[in-house]
Each structure stands twice: as structure tokens, then as C-alpha cells.
Design an enzyme around this catalytic site. Structure first.
Site, short mmCIF file in Angstrom:
data_model
loop_
_atom_site.label_atom_id
_atom_site.label_comp_id
_atom_site.label_asym_id
_atom_site.label_seq_id
_atom_site.Cartn_x
_atom_site.Cartn_y
_atom_site.Cartn_z
CB CYS A 1 -32.66 23.82 -2.37
SG CYS A 1 -32.06 23.69 -4.36
CB ILE B 1 -9.49 16.29 7.39
CG1 ILE B 1 -10.56 15.54 7.90
CG2 ILE B 1 -10.08 17.37 6.66
CD1 ILE B 1 -11.38 16.22 9.03
CB SER C 1 -20.49 10.80 1.70
OG SER C 1 -21.72 10.15 1.88
N GLY C 2 -19.36 7.62 1.39
CA GLY C 2 -19.80 6.24 1.79
C GLY C 2 -20.73 6.02 2.92
#
Length: 646
Positions: free
Chosen positions: A2, A291, A363-364
Site C-alpha cells: 500500500c 528476464i 525474491s532472494g
């Protein structure tokens, strides 16, 4: 995830301008496209934009307790909210929703300022307590979520998730801070708590700020810090087992969502570890996203594909043209402050791609800081062994003179040049590390700063940021630089990059490797378990051998990168000349323009690689033009940057 914003009258109960508050809220609509809310009382206004993740039908904010005397606006996730809800219910608190936001309200009623110690998650929130006439601001331990605040000349305080929300207010002073400019050109970002504006601060990670009406603004209070206190060595097999259990549990609690959820998968160790744990915890194929780049030197999508195949993920891959420089100008509008990490471009693209499939992605991020994965740690430890052989009183004049003679070691053997520098050996430990992480050297910064700018700095150097943190951290050379990165680079660069890039697309990113109980446990490990025999992430990689191949675990680190040097000598050549020596930079008075001209000439001729300074100058100019002056972005972006989708 948010966006929050607010206005608080510190000394009176003057009316809050609803139009300004509404515009502060809506300029952050990208952070919360699903819902908006505003609550105004005498002298206080809260605003919220919602990205609905949990309890989609309820959880509208601002949210209050039963009698409306305590209100909260919240950005983030409290992963242990169900356990806290049960605890607070037993203590007599009544819940109207099943969302984590309401837990904050009742936790404040029960524990006051100490409520933050109960929360496990990522958060930035504000509480208004009408009875105490108090606003309480808090930011999570590692700085995953941002929070800015600034004092207006009329003693009202404004705050928000992003700097752009504060800049909506017409009374906010916009004086650039010369110290922040020095920090930016040294680090490539502006470390907490400073911002580019002298009137605005970031609330630092692990800090709270309690504002009581009628009182001056106090200093923020620290409630948590990363502690490195190695304990006695255990069997490596035991540590490996415990480590995997803690990572799995950190991943597990981040799989709670009422919307599609997936993961970034770069093919590196950290993201692959997260995906491996997710695959074991899910009864459905994990959505993964990566990607690739048209230039093989920058592409690691093959490794991502290997992990995706092993774990049967629903893998979504796209290739981006290596000349994807259409975002160069747009980044200034995303980050608000000058921000010079060029990997923000591929990060923006992978978030854009992920949002087409999911609303939450794991994510890492944090693995390199936590387990000593950066290559620079290796060079730092190598240099430190040499520094330990001689006292600084001998090293400084000896290696300092050699460094002046051969400042870039142009005549030294290549193998020596790759491992150490005379400049590093002439410095103490913190100075040497600053030298290695600075994107522009002190000498070069001084050469392109004007005389007026150097006078305004009054001898200040960005080195002081690291020295101040080093006073409170561990002294072991590896643990010290890990601590410094966790106080500066991690929140200021890495987490800022991911927050703004993901929020630009209405995507929530969760970071299980920065689960604070995991961080605290890793802080008890002996340094030899993080770095051993020239290998970073030693115990991390050993623990993951049952889950990932050696090719994934032990291949050279790549990371996101873009070919800046080639861009600046090719398609962006004229733009570099126009911008770096142009009106916007000249008018600041910060720069010696003849020095900037020489810098550009030497780069374009191929004599020097000044891609990092030039990129920093381009991003600074874009900030001046868009954020400060409100001019339109210059965009070269095509309709779609993605070449193919698999």
C-alpha cells in the site's frame, strides 16, 4: 502492499486541507490501485491507497479500534498476524476483520510503543491515538518498506510512503542538502535518514518516531539492530539442517495470500533457494518469472530455466533487448530522489513481467548481505590480511605515496592489480571499504564539485556515514562490512530499488531471506561459515546441495547489469553531451562544468570509462528536471520492450 500519507499539526488543531491530503494520497495510487481512504479530525489527517492481498472484502484503511480513538494506516505485511490476533483476542480485544492491519491497532492499545517488537514482517505504519494526541510512526527492522517525513514552516508534519507524496504539499521547503549530494555521488543513493531535501528525512530501518502534540519532534528511537555475536562452533551438518529449516519456515509464512503468488527466478543462488523451498511447500506448480538479455554476456536465463525444470514451475520468461534505455528518464519519476543503480532498469522490467502473472512475488534479496556473497568481501579480506601486517602509521605514508605514483596501478602486474590496490592498503578498514563501494572516487568527486559546493560541505565526506555506523557494529573485518552493508547498501539501494520498481506496477514483493529471526540466527554464526577458502556463502551453499546443482551453487555471480559504457558512446552519446554540460546541472552551482566537460570527452573518446559518473549525473539531472522543476520526462520507449515470451 500500500501507500500511506498524512498531515499532523504538532502544536494546534488547525483544519487539515482535505484537497492536499487527497492529492498526496492519489499521487501514490500505483502503490494501491484497489482502494483509497481518508480520515480527518482536528489537526490530523490520514490517507491510504490499498493493494488488496489478504482479506480482500475487508481491511479498508484508515482503520480504527471499536470506539474510533485509535486509527492506523499501514503499508506492508505482518506475517504472524494470526497468532497475534489469537493472543489479543484472549486479552479481550474484539476484531471486526481477519486482516493484519487490525492487529496493529489492538497491539498498540495493549503494548504501546513496544508493539513493534511483536511484529514479524515488513511494514511502515502510522498510528493516531486521539486520547494521547500522539502520532506514532514505525518502520520495519531491515527497511523493506519506506517512510518519509518532513516538518513544514508552520509546524505541521507531513509524511508518506514516497517522497512525491510530501512534495504535493506546497509549503514543503525544497532546499537541496549539499551533504546528501555528496552522499549520492559517493554511494549512488542517499543513505537513511538523510534525503536530497534538507527539510525531509527517512525514518531509518528499525526505528520509531513518537510525535506528541505540543512537543518538539524528538529523535527517532531505535528498537532493533542487526547483532553479530558468533557462538561456539557446532557440527556443520547440524547448522546446515537448521539453516534449511529456518529458510523453509521464512518462505512458508510468506505464502499467505488471497491473490496469485509467485517468485522471481534469476538463476542465482538466492532466488533459486527460495523457489526450491516454495516448490516443496506448495501442492501446485510455483509461478516463476525471469528476464533474459539479447547479449549473452549479461544473460543468465539458462540457469533460471534449469531450476524451473527441476522443480516443475510454471515458468514465464521474456527477453529484453540490451538497448532497453527507454527507462533512463522515467526512473527519476519512480525514485523521486537521485538514484544511480542502473540495475533499476532490468528490475523494473522483471516486476513488469511478473505483474502480468501474479500480484505477489517472493525474491532472494538479502542473501549476499546475510551470507557474505559479494565479491568485494573477498578483496576486502585479502587486503585486510595485508593491512594487519603493518600498523596504519606505517602503511599510510608508504602505500599512500605508491598510490599517488600509480593511482590505478597501471604498471603493476595484472594479477596483483586484481586483488589489491595501494590506495586500499594506505587506509584503515572502514576507509578502505568505503573506497571499494564508492561509485565515484573522492578525488573525482572533488574535481567536479565547484568551489562553492566544497565550501558548503565544510569538510564533510560521505565516508562519515560508514564511520558512524562502524562505531556501533562488530569489529571483525567480515562482520563489520556485512553490518555496514545492512545499514546502508541494503535499505538504501537494494530494497529501495525493489520497492519502487514493484510498486510502480502494483506488485508486492516479499523477501524471506530478510526474515528477522533468520537474520538474528545467522548473526550467531562464526565468520568462517560464511566465507571460507575464498568462497562466500559457504554454509548457505553447502546446506542447499540437496536442492540445487553445483552449476547453480558455484558458478560466478552475474547479477543484473546494463552496458552503460556502450550506450554512452553509442545511442545516448548526444544526450550525454547535452545533459551533463547543460543548463540544469549548471544552475545548481554544485559543479565545476569544465571538469564535467573533460569527463565526458574522455569517456566518449574511449580514453577512460566514466560510465558510473556519467550515469549518476544523468540521473541527477533527471531528478532536477522532473522532481524539482516538474518538467516532463524525455522518453524513447517503444510500445513493448520484450522481444519474446516463453
Amino acid at each position: 502492499m500500500c501507500g500511506i500519507a498524512g498531515i499532523f499539526d504538532l502544536y494546534e488543531r488547525r483544519p487539515i486541507d482535505a484537497d492536499i491530503l487527497s492529492r498526496m494520497n492519489d499521487i501514490q495510487s500505483h502503490r494501491g490501485p484497489d482502494d483509497r481512504g481518508i480520515h480527518i479530525e482536528s489537526g490530523i489527517g490520514f490517507a491510504h491507497r490499498r493493494l488488496s492481498i489478504i482479506d480482500l472484502s475487508f481491511g479498508h484503511q484508515p482503520l480504527s479500534n471499536e470506539d474510533g480513538t485509535v486509527w492506523v494506516i499501514f503499508n506492508g505485511e505482518i506475517y504472524n498476524f494470526k497468532a497475534l490476533m489469537d493472543d489479543l483476542s484472549r486479552r479481550g480485544h474484539i476484531f471486526r476483520t481477519r486482516c493484519d492491519t487490525e492487529v496493529i491497532v489492538h497491539a498498540w492499545e495493549e503494548w504501546g510503543e513496544k508493539c513493534v517488537h511483536r511484529f514479524r514482517g515488513m511494514f511502515a505504519f502510522a498510528i493516531w491515538d486521539r486520547k494521547q494526541e500522539t502520532v506514532f510512526l514505525a518502520r520495519d527492522r531491515l527497511g523493506i518498506k519506506p517512510l518519509y517525513y518532513g516538518l513544514l514552516p508552520d509546524k505541521r508534519l507531513v509524511f508518506g510512503s514516497e517522497l512525491k507524496a510530501l512534495l504535493v504539499h506546497p509549503d514543503l521547503p525544497r532546499h537541496l542538502d549539499p551533504l546528501a549530494v555528496e552522499d549520492y555521488f559517493a554511494f549512488g543513493y542517499i543513505p537513511d535518514p538523510r534525503t536530497i531535501f534538507s527539510s525531509v528525512h527517512k525514518l531509518a530501518p528499525g526505528h520509531t518516531l513518537t510525535l506528541c502534540r505540543g512537543s518538539v519532534i524528538p529523535e527517532p528511537r531505535q528498537y532493533w539492530d542487526a547483532i553479530f555475536e558468533p557462538r561456539a562452533l557446532e557440527l556443520e551438518e547440524t547448522i546446515e539442517k537448521t539453516l534449511v529449516e529456518k529458510i523453509r519456515e521464512a518462505v512458508d509464512i510468506r505464502l499467505i495470500a488471497d491473490v496469485p503468488l509467485g517468485a522471481f527466478l534469476s538463476g542465482g543462488v538466492d532466488s533459486s533457494a527460495v523457489v526450491a523451498m516454495m516448490a516443496q511447500l506448495s501442492d501446485k506448480p510455483v509461478h516463476t518469472c525471469s528476464i533474459g538479455f539479447s547479449d549473452p554476456a549479461f544473460d543468465e536465463s539458462n540457469y533460471a530455466q534449469q531450476v524451473a525444470h527441476r522443480y516443475g514451475t510454471d515458468h514465464y520468461h521474456a527477453q529484453v533487448n540490451q538497448d532497453d534505455f527507454g527507462l533512463v528518464d522515467r526512473l527519476a519519476g519512480i525514485y523521486d530522489e537521485p538514484y544511480a543503480d542502473s540495475s533499476a532498469i532490468p528490475t523494473y522490467r522483471v516486476c513488469e513481467l511478473a505483474r502480468q502473472q501474479v500480484k505477489v512475488a517472493l525474491s532472494g534479496d538479502g542473501g549476499d548481505e546475510l551470507f557474505a556473497g559479494y565479491r568485494r568481501y573477498r578483496w576486502h579480506l585479502h587486503e585486510q590480511r595485508i593491512r594487519d601486517l603493518l600498523p596504519l602509521s606505517l602503511r599510510r605514508p608508504l602505500f599512500g605515496r605508491l598510490g599517488r605514483i600509480y593511482p590505478k596501478l597501471d604498471w603493476a602486474p595484472r594479477v596483483f592489480r586484481a586483488k589489491t590496490t595501494f590506495q586500499a592498503l594506505a587506509r584503515d578498514t572502514v576507509e578502505a571499504y568505503f573506497h571499494s563501494v564508492a561509485i565515484i572516487s573522492e578525488g573525482l568527486r572533488n574535481s567536479f564539485f565547484s568551489e562553492d559546493m566544497r565550501r558548503d560541505l565544510q569538510g564533510y565526506s560521505a565516508l562519515e556515514v560508514l564511520k558512524e555506523h562502524a562505531c556501533h557494529g562488530p569489529k571483525h573485518p567480515l562482520l563489520q562490512v556485512q553490518y555496514l552493508d545492512m545499514k546502508t547498501y541494503l535499505p538504501g539501494d537494494i530494497l529501495t530499488k525493489v520497492d519502487r520498481a514493484s510498486m510502480a506496477h502494483g506488485l508486492e514483493v516479499r523477501v524471506p531471506l530478510l526474515d528477522h529471526p533468520l537474520v538474528e540466527w545467522v548473526g550467531t554464526l562464526d565468520p568462517s561459515l560464511k566465507y571460507q577458502s575464498g568462497e562466500g556463502k559457504y554454509i548457505f551453499k553447502r546446506a542447499l546441495r540437496p536442492y540445487l546443482s553445483d552449476e547453480i551453487l558455484y558458478r560466478p555471480k552475474m547479477g543484473f547489469a546494463v552496458p552503460l559504457a556502450a550506450w554512452f558512446r553509442g545511442p545516448l552519446r548526444e544526450r550525454v553531451r547535452t545533459v551533463v554540460t547543460g543548463r540544469n546541472l549548471t544552475e545548481t552551482g554544485f559543479f565545476e562544468m569544465k571538469s564535467l566537460q573533460r569527463l565526458v570527452d574522455q569517456h566518449l573518446s574511449g580514453l577512460r570509462d566514466y560510465s558510473a559518473p556519467i550515469w549518476s549525473l544523468l540521473m541527477f539531472e533527471a531528478f532536477l528536471r522532473q522532481t524539482l522543476k516538474g518538467e516532463s520526462a524525455i522518453t524513447h520507449e517503444s510500445e513493448s520492450p520484450f522481444r519474446k515470451v516463453v
